[in-house]
Scaffold this motif. Structure first.
Motif, PDB file in Angstrom:
ATOM      1  N   UNK A 127      -0.688  -0.205   9.209  1.00  0.00           N
ATOM      2  CA  UNK A 127      -2.119  -0.466   9.079  1.00  0.00           C
ATOM      3  C   UNK A 127      -2.373  -1.860   8.506  1.00  0.00           C
ATOM      4  N   UNK A 128      -1.488  -2.304   7.610  1.00  0.00           N
ATOM      5  CA  UNK A 128      -1.635  -3.613   6.969  1.00  0.00           C
ATOM      6  C   UNK A 128      -0.959  -4.740   7.760  1.00  0.00           C
ATOM      7  N   UNK A 158      -2.256  -2.378  -3.617  1.00  0.00           N
ATOM      8  CA  UNK A 158      -2.664  -3.746  -3.304  1.00  0.00           C
ATOM      9  C   UNK A 158      -1.527  -4.732  -3.140  1.00  0.00           C
ATOM     10  N   UNK A 159      -0.289  -4.297  -3.325  1.00  0.00           N
ATOM     11  CA  UNK A 159       0.864  -5.211  -3.294  1.00  0.00           C
ATOM     12  C   UNK A 159       1.019  -5.922  -1.950  1.00  0.00           C
ATOM     13  N   UNK A 160       1.079  -5.176  -0.881  1.00  0.00           N
ATOM     14  CA  UNK A 160       1.310  -5.789   0.432  1.00  0.00           C
ATOM     15  C   UNK A 160       0.125  -6.643   0.870  1.00  0.00           C
ATOM     16  N   UNK A 161      -1.093  -6.176   0.575  1.00  0.00           N
ATOM     17  CA  UNK A 161      -2.284  -6.963   0.907  1.00  0.00           C
ATOM     18  C   UNK A 161      -2.251  -8.300   0.169  1.00  0.00           C
ATOM     19  N   UNK A 162      -1.846  -8.266  -1.092  1.00  0.00           N
ATOM     20  CA  UNK A 162      -1.776  -9.474  -1.906  1.00  0.00           C
ATOM     21  C   UNK A 162      -0.753 -10.465  -1.350  1.00  0.00           C
ATOM     22  N   UNK A 163       0.420  -9.966  -0.973  1.00  0.00           N
ATOM     23  CA  UNK A 163       1.454 -10.856  -0.439  1.00  0.00           C
ATOM     24  C   UNK A 163       1.004 -11.507   0.859  1.00  0.00           C
ATOM     25  N   UNK A 164       0.337 -10.734   1.688  1.00  0.00           N
ATOM     26  CA  UNK A 164      -0.162 -11.261   2.960  1.00  0.00           C
ATOM     27  C   UNK A 164      -1.211 -12.346   2.700  1.00  0.00           C
TER      28      UNK A 164
END
Length: 184
Positions: free
Chosen positions: A152-153, A109-115
């Motif tokens: 994908x993200x 969930x790290x990259x999704x959270x930063x975005x």
């Protein structure tokens, strides 16, 4: 023999990610038009690095970068960059959210959270984004599942060697710039 390597000492942990963050921050800020006359070669090389990272923007060699601001570890994001890009007299506000990993893997969930943090922060702004995930070199950067997840993200997946490859082979004569981008 020469002087000792600037970025290496006798420490067990070299804090590579922090070193990379500080140096990228400095490189980005060197691309600001206000520093063009300070060292034109470093300025031009720094512009080339930014151009490599700003793929979603229409940029030419005549583009001007200005109002560059960088925060390290803002909302746990390694590098949060704001800048204005001027192309043919038209200004576009931009932001880059950069996650830099030396050895560790992406947390769930790290990259999704930063975005999500960045998009929420700029929800009333017409700013365009680049979400970037950086590895140190080609060998470590060849993690196909990690690269697929980033893409994908909506994250651009690059490594520092790819950024260096955007530079001419001629050194700048700025010892710090050359040590990081050409010798380290």
């Amino acid at each position: 023999m020469g002087l000792p390597k600037f970025f290496m000492d006798d420490s067990e942990s070299m804090k590579y990610e922090e070193t990379i963050d500080f140096f990228l921050s400095w490189t980005f800020r060197c691309a600001d038009i206000v520093y063009k006359k300070e060292n034109e070669i470093v300025y031009n090389y720094s512009k080339l690095i930014l151009q490599k990272l700003l793929l979603n923007f229409s940029i030419s060699n005549e583009s001007i970068f200005k109002n560059i601001k960088v925060w390290k570890q803002h909302s746990n994001i390694d590098l949060w960059v704001e800048l204005t890009i001027e192309v043919d007299g038209i200004e576009q506000k931009a932001a880059m959210i950069i996650e830099n990993k030396m050895y560790s893997s992406i947390r769930n969930g790290q990259l999704e959270n930063y975005k999500e943090i960045a998009l929420e922060y700029y929800k009333d702004d017409d700013r365009k984004f680049e979400f970037i995930f950086l590895r140190p070199d080609y060998e470590i950067g060849n993690k196909t599942s990690e690269k697929a997840k980033c893409e994908e993200l909506g994250y651009m997946y690059l490594n520092l060697e790819e950024l260096k490859d955007a530079l001419p082979n001629k050194k700048t004569k700025n010892h710090l710039f050359d040590e990081f981008w050409f010798n380290w």
